[in-house]
Design an enzyme around this catalytic site. Structure first.
Site, short mmCIF file in Angstrom:
data_model
loop_
_atom_site.label_atom_id
_atom_site.label_comp_id
_atom_site.label_asym_id
_atom_site.label_seq_id
_atom_site.Cartn_x
_atom_site.Cartn_y
_atom_site.Cartn_z
N ASP A 172 0.84 -1.20 0.00
CA ASP A 172 0.00 0.00 0.00
C ASP A 172 0.88 1.26 0.00
O ASP A 172 1.92 1.29 -0.65
CB ASP A 172 -0.92 -0.04 1.23
CG ASP A 172 -2.26 0.64 0.99
OD1 ASP A 172 -2.27 1.87 0.90
OD2 ASP A 172 -3.28 -0.07 0.88
N SER A 198 -11.13 -0.76 -0.79
CA SER A 198 -9.87 -0.75 -0.04
C SER A 198 -10.10 -1.00 1.44
O SER A 198 -9.24 -1.56 2.13
CB SER A 198 -9.16 0.59 -0.21
OG SER A 198 -8.60 0.74 -1.49
N ASN A 233 -13.52 0.41 -7.32
CA ASN A 233 -14.53 1.38 -6.91
C ASN A 233 -15.22 2.06 -8.09
O ASN A 233 -15.71 3.19 -7.96
CB ASN A 233 -13.90 2.45 -6.01
CG ASN A 233 -13.29 1.86 -4.75
OD1 ASN A 233 -13.80 0.89 -4.20
ND2 ASN A 233 -12.19 2.44 -4.32
#
Length: 324
Positions: free
Chosen positions: A89, A305, A237
Site C-alpha cells: 500500500d 480498499s 470502486n
C-alpha cells in the site's frame, strides 16, 4: 451515542437521581437521553477499545457485520506462533499507538546502522521497505495503508483507539509502493510481492488496483501462490461489472486471489463497489469504516480498499487458529 425513549402514550422515559426509570416527561431534554454502550452477549467477547462502537464492520445491531465478537470469543490471536501479513500500500505509520506493537521486525537487520545487514538491497528495512522511493523506510505519507493496517490488526483490548480483526499475533509488514499521492508503478508492486514472499509473509493485503493486465504481475502473484501466500485484493470502486470490465490484480484467475467487494451497514452493495458473479468472490464492510491514520489519529474512509482488510484480518485470525 444517545437515544430518547417514549412510551406508547407519548411520555418520555427519564432516569431519576435515586435510580427509578419512569415515563412521565412531555419533552425529550438532556435528562431523557440515554447513553448507548455495547455489551457482549454470552457467545461474544468485546474489547475495551473506546472506538469499538464505531466499528460497524466488526459488530452492528443491523446484523450485516462480520460477527467479530463471536470469533473473538473463540480466538483473538494472543497465543501461538503468529502470522506475518504484508500490507502492500502507501506504507504504515509504524509508530502509531495502535499498531507499533504489531509491526513485523526484520530479524536480520540492525536498526539505524545505515548498513544493508541482510544484503537484500535495502538499508535498515526494519519494518518493510519503500519501493516507491527506493529505501528501507515504509513510513506512510498518505493515510491509506495505515487505515488498512488498523482494520487488519489494530491492537485489541488495550484501551486505545480501535480493534483490528486480529487483536494480537499478526506481524504487519509495511510494503510501500504507492506514493503520497496514491499513485504507483506495477514494477514496484511486483517488487513488493517478491519481498513479501522472500520474507515469509503468509497473507498479502492488496487495497489497490487499476490498469490493464500485466504478465509480469501475474507471474509474481503466481509465484506467491506457489509459496502458499493468500492474496486478498480490492475489486475496485468503479461500480462496474468485473466480469465484463476486468480490474487487476483482483481479476487474475489465480488460486490465491480473493476479489473483495464492499457492503454498507444496511447489507447492500456499496454504490461505488465493483461486482461480478464470476470474478468477485466475497463482499465485506467497506462503507464508512473507522480506523487508524498516521499521527496517532483515526478517521472514517470508504472503498473496496476498506473491505479488503476485513478479509485479510479474518484470514489471519483463522490461519493462526488453525495453522494446518
Amino acid at each position: 451515542g444517545t437515544v430518547s425513549l417514549a412510551s406508547h402514550f407519548g411520555k418520555y422515559l427519564s432516569a431519576e437521581e435515586w435510580g427509578d426509570v419512569v415515563a412521565n416527561r412531555d419533552n425529550a431534554s438532556l435528562w431523557e437521553q440515554f447513553h448507548m454502550s455495547q455489551q457482549a452477549g454470552p457467545g461474544q467477547k468485546m474489547p475495551d477499545d473506546p472506538a469499538v462502537p464505531q466499528l460497524w464492520g466488526m459488530h452492528h445491531y443491523a446484523g450485516f457485520d462480520i460477527d467479530a465478537p463471536e470469533a473473538w470469543k473463540i480466538w483473538t490471536g494472543e497465543v501461538g506462533k503468529g502470522i506475518t501479513v504484508a500490507v502492500i500500500d502507501t506504507g504504515i505509520d509504524y509508530n502509531h499507538e495502535d499498531l507499533k506493537e504489531q509491526m513485523w521486525v526484520n530479524p536480520l537487520e540492525i536498526p539505524g546502522n545505515g548498513i544493508d545487514d541482510d544484503g537484500n538491497g535495502y538499508v535498515d528495512d526494519v519494518h518493510g521497505a519503500d519501493f516507491a522511493n527506493e529505501d528501507g523506510d515504509p513510513m506512510d505519507d498518505n493515510i491509506h495503508g495505515t487505515h488498512c493496517a488498523g482494520t487488519i490488526a489494530g491492537i485489541g483490548n488495550n484501551g486505545i483507539g480501535v480493534a483490528g480483526v486480529a487483536w494480537r499475533g499478526v506481524r504487519l509488514m509495511a510494503l510501500k509502493f504507492l506514493t503520497g499521492s496514491g499513485s504507483g508503478r506495477t514494477s514496484d508492486a511486483i517488487r513488493a510481492i517478491d519481498y513479501a514472499v522472500a520474507q515469509g509473509a503468509k497473507i498479502a493485503s492488496n487495497s489497490w488496483g487499476g490498469g490493464g493486465s500485466s504478465s509480469a504481475l501475474r507471474a509474481a502473484i503466481e509465484h506467491a501462490s506457489a509459496a502458499g501466500m493468500l492474496f486478498p485484493a480490492a475489486a475496485g470502486n468503479e461500480a462496474s461489472n468485473n466480469d465484463e470490465v476486468p480490474s487487476y490484480p483482483a481479476n487474475y484467475d489465480i488460486p490465491n486471489v480473493i476479489s473483495v467487494a464492499s457492503t454498507t451497514w444496511e447489507g447492500e452493495m456499496s454504490g461505488f463497489s465493483c461486482y461480478g458473479n464470476s470474478t468477485v468472490h466475497v463482499a465485506a464492510p467497506g462503507s464508512g469504516i473507522y480506523s487508524s491514520v498516521p499521527g496517532n489519529s483515526y478517521r472514517t474512509l470508504s472503498g473496496t480498499s476498506m473491505a479488503t482488510p476485513h478479509v485479510s484480518g479474518l484470514a489471519a485470525l483463522v490461519w493462526m487458529y488453525r495453522p494446518q
